[in-house]
Design a protein around this motif. Structure first.
Motif, PDB file in Angstrom:
ATOM      1  N   VAL A  14       0.864  -1.191   0.000  1.00 49.13           N
ATOM      2  CA  VAL A  14       0.000   0.000   0.000  1.00 49.13           C
ATOM      3  C   VAL A  14       0.895   1.235   0.000  1.00 49.13           C
ATOM      4  O   VAL A  14       0.822   2.088  -0.872  1.00 49.13           O
ATOM      5  N   ASN A  16       4.860   2.660   2.226  1.00 51.33           N
ATOM      6  CA  ASN A  16       5.835   2.439   3.302  1.00 51.33           C
ATOM      7  C   ASN A  16       6.435   1.015   3.290  1.00 51.33           C
ATOM      8  O   ASN A  16       6.480   0.365   2.249  1.00 51.33           O
ATOM      9  N   TYR A  17       6.826   0.582   4.496  1.00 52.72           N
ATOM     10  CA  TYR A  17       7.577  -0.680   4.595  1.00 52.72           C
ATOM     11  C   TYR A  17       6.843  -1.774   5.372  1.00 52.72           C
ATOM     12  O   TYR A  17       7.290  -2.915   5.399  1.00 52.72           O
ATOM     13  N   ASP A  19       3.896  -3.438   5.192  1.00 52.08           N
ATOM     14  CA  ASP A  19       3.283  -4.608   4.546  1.00 52.08           C
ATOM     15  C   ASP A  19       4.365  -5.639   4.214  1.00 52.08           C
ATOM     16  O   ASP A  19       4.247  -6.819   4.532  1.00 52.08           O
ATOM     17  N   ILE A  22       6.161  -7.106   7.526  1.00 53.81           N
ATOM     18  CA  ILE A  22       5.406  -8.119   8.274  1.00 53.81           C
ATOM     19  C   ILE A  22       5.445  -9.452   7.517  1.00 53.81           C
ATOM     20  O   ILE A  22       5.732 -10.504   8.086  1.00 53.81           O
ATOM     21  N   ARG A  25       8.912 -11.132   7.687  1.00 54.51           N
ATOM     22  CA  ARG A  25       9.193 -11.791   8.973  1.00 54.51           C
ATOM     23  C   ARG A  25       8.436 -13.108   9.065  1.00 54.51           C
ATOM     24  O   ARG A  25       8.974 -14.120   9.499  1.00 54.51           O
ATOM     25  N   ILE A  51      14.562  -3.042   3.356  1.00 52.84           N
ATOM     26  CA  ILE A  51      14.734  -3.598   4.707  1.00 52.84           C
ATOM     27  C   ILE A  51      15.577  -4.878   4.699  1.00 52.84           C
ATOM     28  O   ILE A  51      16.017  -5.325   5.738  1.00 52.84           O
ATOM     29  N   PHE A 262      19.426   4.276   7.367  1.00 58.63           N
ATOM     30  CA  PHE A 262      18.296   3.343   7.430  1.00 58.63           C
ATOM     31  C   PHE A 262      18.917   1.937   7.457  1.00 58.63           C
ATOM     32  O   PHE A 262      19.788   1.617   6.656  1.00 58.63           O
ATOM     33  N   MET A 263      18.474   1.113   8.394  1.00 57.13           N
ATOM     34  CA  MET A 263      19.171  -0.165   8.616  1.00 57.13           C
ATOM     35  C   MET A 263      18.404  -1.345   8.053  1.00 57.13           C
ATOM     36  O   MET A 263      17.199  -1.261   7.831  1.00 57.13           O
ATOM     37  N   ALA A 264      19.104  -2.478   7.932  1.00 56.34           N
ATOM     38  CA  ALA A 264      18.409  -3.730   7.614  1.00 56.34           C
ATOM     39  C   ALA A 264      17.523  -4.079   8.813  1.00 56.34           C
ATOM     40  O   ALA A 264      17.799  -3.661   9.942  1.00 56.34           O
ATOM     41  N   TYR A 268      17.738  -2.958  12.786  1.00 55.86           N
ATOM     42  CA  TYR A 268      16.790  -2.004  13.365  1.00 55.86           C
ATOM     43  C   TYR A 268      16.218  -2.573  14.677  1.00 55.86           C
ATOM     44  O   TYR A 268      16.064  -1.847  15.663  1.00 55.86           O
ATOM     45  N   GLY A 282       3.204   2.769  12.621  1.00 54.91           N
ATOM     46  CA  GLY A 282       2.621   1.691  11.813  1.00 54.91           C
ATOM     47  C   GLY A 282       2.304   0.453  12.614  1.00 54.91           C
ATOM     48  O   GLY A 282       1.614   0.500  13.632  1.00 54.91           O
ATOM     49  N   GLU A 283       2.847  -0.682  12.162  1.00 55.15           N
ATOM     50  CA  GLU A 283       2.524  -1.950  12.811  1.00 55.15           C
ATOM     51  C   GLU A 283       3.773  -2.747  13.203  1.00 55.15           C
ATOM     52  O   GLU A 283       3.918  -3.162  14.344  1.00 55.15           O
ATOM     53  N   ASP A 284       4.667  -2.928  12.256  1.00 57.49           N
ATOM     54  CA  ASP A 284       5.781  -3.830  12.551  1.00 57.49           C
ATOM     55  C   ASP A 284       6.768  -3.235  13.553  1.00 57.49           C
ATOM     56  O   ASP A 284       7.150  -3.902  14.526  1.00 57.49           O
ATOM     57  N   SER A 285       7.187  -1.990  13.360  1.00 55.13           N
ATOM     58  CA  SER A 285       8.141  -1.397  14.309  1.00 55.13           C
ATOM     59  C   SER A 285       7.484  -1.260  15.685  1.00 55.13           C
ATOM     60  O   SER A 285       8.146  -1.363  16.728  1.00 55.13           O
ATOM     61  N   TYR A 301      -0.776   4.503  12.245  1.00 54.07           N
ATOM     62  CA  TYR A 301      -0.991   4.803  10.818  1.00 54.07           C
ATOM     63  C   TYR A 301      -2.367   5.460  10.665  1.00 54.07           C
ATOM     64  O   TYR A 301      -3.372   4.898  11.093  1.00 54.07           O
TER      65      TYR A 301
HETATM   66  O1  TRH Z   1       6.491   1.671   7.219  1.00 57.39           O
HETATM   67  P1  TRH Z   1       5.283   1.708   8.063  1.00 57.39           P
HETATM   68  O2  TRH Z   1       4.645   3.004   8.197  1.00 57.39           O
HETATM   69  O3  TRH Z   1       4.261   0.662   7.519  1.00 57.39           O
HETATM   70  C1  TRH Z   1       2.852   0.871   7.542  1.00 57.39           C
HETATM   71  C2  TRH Z   1       2.156   0.077   8.565  1.00 57.39           C
HETATM   72  O4  TRH Z   1       2.447  -1.275   8.429  1.00 57.39           O
HETATM   73  C3  TRH Z   1       0.674   0.300   8.436  1.00 57.39           C
HETATM   74  O5  TRH Z   1      -0.014  -0.435   9.401  1.00 57.39           O
HETATM   75  C4  TRH Z   1       0.249  -0.109   7.074  1.00 57.39           C
HETATM   76  O6  TRH Z   1      -1.102   0.103   6.928  1.00 57.39           O
HETATM   77  C5  TRH Z   1       1.033   0.699   6.112  1.00 57.39           C
HETATM   78  O7  TRH Z   1       2.412   0.478   6.303  1.00 57.39           O
HETATM   79  C6  TRH Z   1       0.659   0.354   4.707  1.00 57.39           C
HETATM   80  O8  TRH Z   1       5.665   1.221   9.546  1.00 57.39           O
HETATM   81  P2  TRH Z   1       5.986  -0.252  10.126  1.00 57.39           P
HETATM   82  O9  TRH Z   1       4.793  -1.119  10.100  1.00 57.39           O
HETATM   83  O10 TRH Z   1       6.623  -0.045  11.403  1.00 57.39           O
HETATM   84  O11 TRH Z   1       7.063  -0.847   9.123  1.00 57.39           O
HETATM   85  C7  TRH Z   1       8.359  -0.357   9.036  1.00 57.39           C
HETATM   86  C8  TRH Z   1       9.323  -1.472   8.666  1.00 57.39           C
HETATM   87  O12 TRH Z   1      10.586  -0.904   8.339  1.00 57.39           O
HETATM   88  C9  TRH Z   1       9.556  -2.470   9.789  1.00 57.39           C
HETATM   89  O13 TRH Z   1       9.605  -3.783   9.278  1.00 57.39           O
HETATM   90  C10 TRH Z   1      10.912  -2.075  10.328  1.00 57.39           C
HETATM   91  C11 TRH Z   1      11.591  -1.599   9.076  1.00 57.39           C
HETATM   92  N1  TRH Z   1      12.740  -0.690   9.282  1.00 57.39           N
HETATM   93  C12 TRH Z   1      14.002  -1.150   8.928  1.00 57.39           C
HETATM   94  O14 TRH Z   1      14.147  -2.301   8.466  1.00 57.39           O
HETATM   95  N2  TRH Z   1      15.074  -0.313   9.074  1.00 57.39           N
HETATM   96  C13 TRH Z   1      14.978   0.937   9.607  1.00 57.39           C
HETATM   97  O15 TRH Z   1      16.008   1.642   9.736  1.00 57.39           O
HETATM   98  C14 TRH Z   1      13.661   1.388  10.002  1.00 57.39           C
HETATM   99  C15 TRH Z   1      13.506   2.765  10.594  1.00 57.39           C
HETATM  100  C16 TRH Z   1      12.579   0.561   9.813  1.00 57.39           C
END
Ligand code: TRH
Length: 384
Positions: A14, A16-17, A19, A22, A25, A51, A262-264, A268, A282-285, A301
């Motif tokens: 959708v 960001n990261y 979806d 998660i 993982r 990531i 920004f890390m793997a 993170y 969001g959800e995962d962090s 979010y």
């Molecule tokens: O990136 P997000 O804002 O993702 C969001 C949410 O999942 C939200 O619920 C969903 O509806 C939307 O996406 C579409 O935040 P989230 O969920 O925390 O995901 C970030 C990912 O990035 C997580 O797996 C951790 C990773 N990450 C790294 O790997 N390295 C980094 O340095 C950082 C800051 C994050």
């Protein structure tokens, strides 16, 4: 002859990261801990590459850490559906794939393919109480001989639980017991002992400059570690610069703002373990920060019609249940300010640091008693 169990995880990005994060993982855990043959089908591989840099976003098919990753393109090629099919976040499976699942279930396919498929709709995480009533509900397909099951991650035993790998806490405790090693592994100089170390991962609409000003004037020194992609304009403006790149740091008052790369994903996680307090989104962090067993501030979010407001309240209600009232009030107030672009009283929050820290440990320990998401999925699908 024993059949190899195969699972397909479909996911559309959708934004960001989260979806990708998660699903990645989950795919890795199912492969590593349950010996399942997982195919991860993503319509955009770039967030996954960000990531997990081992991933090449230009490849149609690749194997990374024993997971087969496929670029989901349309028209969708004819592939034999897996035994378990996960449709992540209502992403809508390709029609041809659904038809092949139906053919396999109704016996129209050849012997090898003739087997019932379990179809799971994996939902987003919510602490709202209604989730328990909908978890594992069956939704028969209106035309085809297929049933889709709703599967909700969550914080209680009546939900699917949260993603949590085996041995995660042992690994965390080992590294947290040796902070010097943890910081050196992260490539970040060991911070001064009187500093509060905070990681900051947020959306751009957060009141970042309010927070930075609050830290500037805070009673005790704060070092804020800001991963590069979110070194937003607001942070640069606060620093009086047009741009802030990884490696740069700026000091104002009691705050040192340090921009980090920004890390793997695993690194993170380790950053979250290393910091005294984590701002996540969001959800995962958000989940990973809870596993870090450190105080956490969550930027939820944003959803249409403010559907995220009750979601945030529901989590805070659950999280604050065993927290003393004054500390809970401070935590709620900081969440409200952070999510509603208001003023932030950091000092009033951080004066409860000890009790918040103890609570973060107790909260993570309490959640360990409910099965993790991958185990819940494996048990549920096995029972079908
Ligand atoms: O990136 P997000 O804002 O993702 C969001 C949410 O999942 C939200 O619920 C969903 O509806 C939307 O996406 C579409 O935040 P989230 O969920 O925390 O995901 C970030 C990912 O990035 C997580 O797996 C951790 C990773 N990450 C790294 O790997 N390295 C980094 O340095 C950082 C800051 C994050």
């Amino acid at each position: 002859m024993k059949r190899t169990v195969r699972w397909d995880i479909f996911c559309r990005i959708v934004d960001n990261y989260g979806d990708a994060g998660i699903c990645w993982r989950l795919a890795r855990q199912l492969t590593a801990e349950f010996g399942i043959n997982v195919r991860l089908l993503l319509d955009d591989l770039r967030p996954l590459q960000r990531i997990c840099p081992e991933v090449d976003s230009n490849l149609a098919v690749q194997h990374v850490r024993n997971v087969q990753i496929l670029h989901w393109v349309e028209p969708f090629p004819a592939i034999i559906p897996a035994n378990v099919v996960i449709e992540a976040f209502g992403c809508e499976l390709p029609a041809s794939y659904v038809a092949a699942m139906a053919a396999a279930s109704s016996g129209l396919a050849n012997t090898d393919e003739k087997m019932k498929r379990v179809w799971i709709n994996l939902e987003y995480l919510s602490a709202e109480p209604w989730v328990e009533g909908f978890h594992e509900l069956a939704s028969p397909h209106p035309r085809l001989p297929l049933i889709k099951y709703f599967f909700f991650p969550g914080f209680t035993a009546a939900t699917g639980g949260l993603i949590r790998e085996a041995g995660l806490f042992t690994q965390r405790d080992f590294l947290q017991s040796d902070p010097a090693k943890l910081w050196s592994e992260l490539g970040i100089p060991y911070p001064a002992s009187d500093e509060t170390i905070v990681s900051l991962f947020s959306y751009n609409h957060a009141p970042i400059s309010n927070l930075l000003y609050a830290w500037t004037a805070s009673k005790s020194p704060v070092r804020c570690l800001l991963p590069e992609s979110v070194a937003s304009l607001q942070a640069a403006q606060w620093a009086g610069k047009s741009h802030l790149a990884a490696g740069e740091s700026v000091q104002h008052g009691n705050l040192v703002l340090q921009v980090i790369p920004f890390m793997a994903q695993e690194r993170y996680d380790h950053l979250l373990w290393a910091c005294d307090c984590n701002f996540v989104r969001g959800e995962d962090s958000f989940v990973r920060a809870q596993w870090a067993a450190r105080p956490v501030i969550w930027q939820i979010y944003p959803q249409q019609e403010n559907a995220h407001h009750p979601k945030l309240r529901a989590f805070l209600d659950l999280y604050c249940r065993k927290l003393p009232k004054d500390a809970a009030d401070a935590l709620r107030s900081l969440h409200q300010g952070w999510n509603d672009s208001e003023q932030l009283d950091w000092d009033n929050f951080w004066k409860y640091r000890k009790v918040l820290q103890q609570h973060a440990v107790a909260w993570a320990e309490q959640l360990v008693h409910i099965p993790d998401l991958a185990s819940s999925l494996v048990n549920f699908c096995g029972s079908r």
